[in-house]
Design an enzyme around this catalytic site. Sequence first.
Site, PDB file in Angstrom:
ATOM      1  N   GLY A 113      -6.780  -6.292   0.562  1.00  0.00           N
ATOM      2  CA  GLY A 113      -5.596  -6.278   1.386  1.00  0.00           C
ATOM      3  C   GLY A 113      -5.023  -7.675   1.593  1.00  0.00           C
ATOM      4  O   GLY A 113      -3.850  -7.921   1.295  1.00  0.00           O
TER       5      GLY A 113
ATOM      6  N   ARG B 295       0.826  -1.217   0.000  1.00  0.00           N
ATOM      7  CA  ARG B 295       0.000   0.000   0.000  1.00  0.00           C
ATOM      8  C   ARG B 295       0.861   1.268   0.000  1.00  0.00           C
ATOM      9  O   ARG B 295       0.419   2.305  -0.503  1.00  0.00           O
ATOM     10  CB  ARG B 295      -0.933   0.000   1.206  1.00  0.00           C
ATOM     11  CG  ARG B 295      -2.146  -0.866   0.977  1.00  0.00           C
ATOM     12  CD  ARG B 295      -3.062  -0.823   2.169  1.00  0.00           C
ATOM     13  NE  ARG B 295      -4.395  -1.312   1.823  1.00  0.00           N
ATOM     14  CZ  ARG B 295      -5.319  -1.604   2.716  1.00  0.00           C
ATOM     15  NH1 ARG B 295      -5.063  -1.475   4.003  1.00  0.00           N
ATOM     16  NH2 ARG B 295      -6.507  -2.020   2.326  1.00  0.00           N
TER      17      ARG B 295
ATOM     18  N   LYS C 264     -15.290 -14.782   6.734  1.00  0.00           N
ATOM     19  CA  LYS C 264     -16.687 -14.583   7.123  1.00  0.00           C
ATOM     20  C   LYS C 264     -17.660 -14.490   5.958  1.00  0.00           C
ATOM     21  O   LYS C 264     -17.506 -13.659   5.070  1.00  0.00           O
ATOM     22  CB  LYS C 264     -16.805 -13.292   7.927  1.00  0.00           C
ATOM     23  CG  LYS C 264     -16.297 -13.401   9.331  1.00  0.00           C
ATOM     24  CD  LYS C 264     -16.597 -12.105  10.032  1.00  0.00           C
ATOM     25  CE  LYS C 264     -16.598 -12.241  11.530  1.00  0.00           C
ATOM     26  NZ  LYS C 264     -16.863 -10.936  12.132  1.00  0.00           N
TER      27      LYS C 264
HETATM   28  C1  3PG Z   1      -8.596  -1.779   5.095  1.00  0.00           C
HETATM   29  O1  3PG Z   1      -7.527  -2.263   5.452  1.00  0.00           O
HETATM   30  O2  3PG Z   1      -9.586  -2.481   4.824  1.00  0.00           O
HETATM   31  C2  3PG Z   1      -8.688  -0.290   4.900  1.00  0.00           C
HETATM   32  O3  3PG Z   1      -7.483   0.321   5.234  1.00  0.00           O
HETATM   33  C3  3PG Z   1      -9.823   0.250   5.715  1.00  0.00           C
HETATM   34  O4  3PG Z   1      -9.622  -0.022   7.067  1.00  0.00           O
HETATM   35  P1  3PG Z   1     -10.883  -0.238   8.023  1.00  0.00           P
HETATM   36  O5  3PG Z   1     -11.551  -1.502   7.544  1.00  0.00           O
HETATM   37  O6  3PG Z   1     -10.316  -0.357   9.419  1.00  0.00           O
HETATM   38  O7  3PG Z   1     -11.783   0.963   7.855  1.00  0.00           O
END
Ligand code: 3PG
Length: 399
Positions: free
Chosen positions: A356, A41, A206
Amino acid sequence: MSIRTLDDLLAEGVSGRRVLVRADLNVPLDKQTGAITDDGRIRAVLPTLRALTEAGAKVVVFSHLGRPKGAPDPQYSLRPVAGRLGELLGVPVSFAEDTVGDSARSTVDALADGELALLENLRFNKGETSKDDAERGAFADQLGALGEAYVDDAFGAVHRKHASVHDVPARLPHVAGRLVLREVEVLSRLTGEPERPYVVVLGGSKVSDKLAVIEALLPKVDKLLIGGGMCFTFLKAQGHEVGTSLLEEEMVGTCADLLARADGKILLPVDVVAADAFAPDAAHDTVPADAIPSKRLGLDVGPRTVAAFAEVIGTARTVFWNGPMGVFEMPAFAAGTRGVAEAITKADAFTVVGGGDSAAAVRALGLDESSFGHISTGGGASLEYLEGKTLPGIAALED
Ligand code: 3PG
Ligand code: MG
């Protein structure tokens, strides 16, 4: 939709101007050492940052990291990220100890043209994630006062109605950064008329997180392959016992309903790797998906499943993949994710990795990132985009 872009801002001239950049630098950290385990990222936002510093802007970057509860919490400090960002950019990055306080103001004031600063974690402030418009707005006023223009390059956070994503752009001239533009361009190919067969592979733990996207995708896709922790709730819905595997009991009925409506489009694992315990060295065997021993839990999909999924992926012209097939962080349970990922790289198709975790899996397994069409930096964000939801961070950029 009309969204102004970084190029529009650069064309106006940014030399000497303070430009705020919302980035998603929410990178995974090693639980023991705090070291950054995947810097994807950070690398993804470099093109926007370089374009701005090269054009002489005073660049102020802000981001969240993890989910601190509206107050400073050292384990979620962005300081290590500032270090990594500086290494990757090859220039020093100054770091402010707070987000809108004295340190932030003096750090921003000290910037020369072409220099860059990173502020401390936005979520150390209650206003950032507040559901109260006034509280969020007050924080956005303070943030906005630090700059003269706003660039959103935090694709991973565009689905959040947070001050830095949704409210700051209402206060400043605002544009989409290079990463946000590229993500939207790619994902809109999937929501438009994807080339067929269009195959979606979903994993992760999930079902409840993925339900809306499954509902939205079913009419659009030719095949939906389901692995990962969530497959056990579907296997249960088919009437199989799943031992001590991850199970969302309250979702079994919903999964049964989805399977009934799926018209054969949903494919589930035919075998799973079942282990004694959730541990890297747990005893384990591959068993048929309808014969998981009562004291064991499934931690990966098995080789017959990988072969079956690979065959479907091999016929696809468009593939979207979100979520690992198993506990890939443990080598004994990584083969499913690796096998499916490799099948995706071999497909003669436009391939998109969303998220991610799946993006981190690609890199952790040492797969060549360039063998995928696109690796999204957003997990939740890319899923919500595919669901067709209005994303607060994108809507805020529209005029
Ligand atoms: C993620 O990693 O999904 C994004 O950075 C958003 O983070 P969050 O789900 O804690 O809002
Ligand atoms: Mg998330």
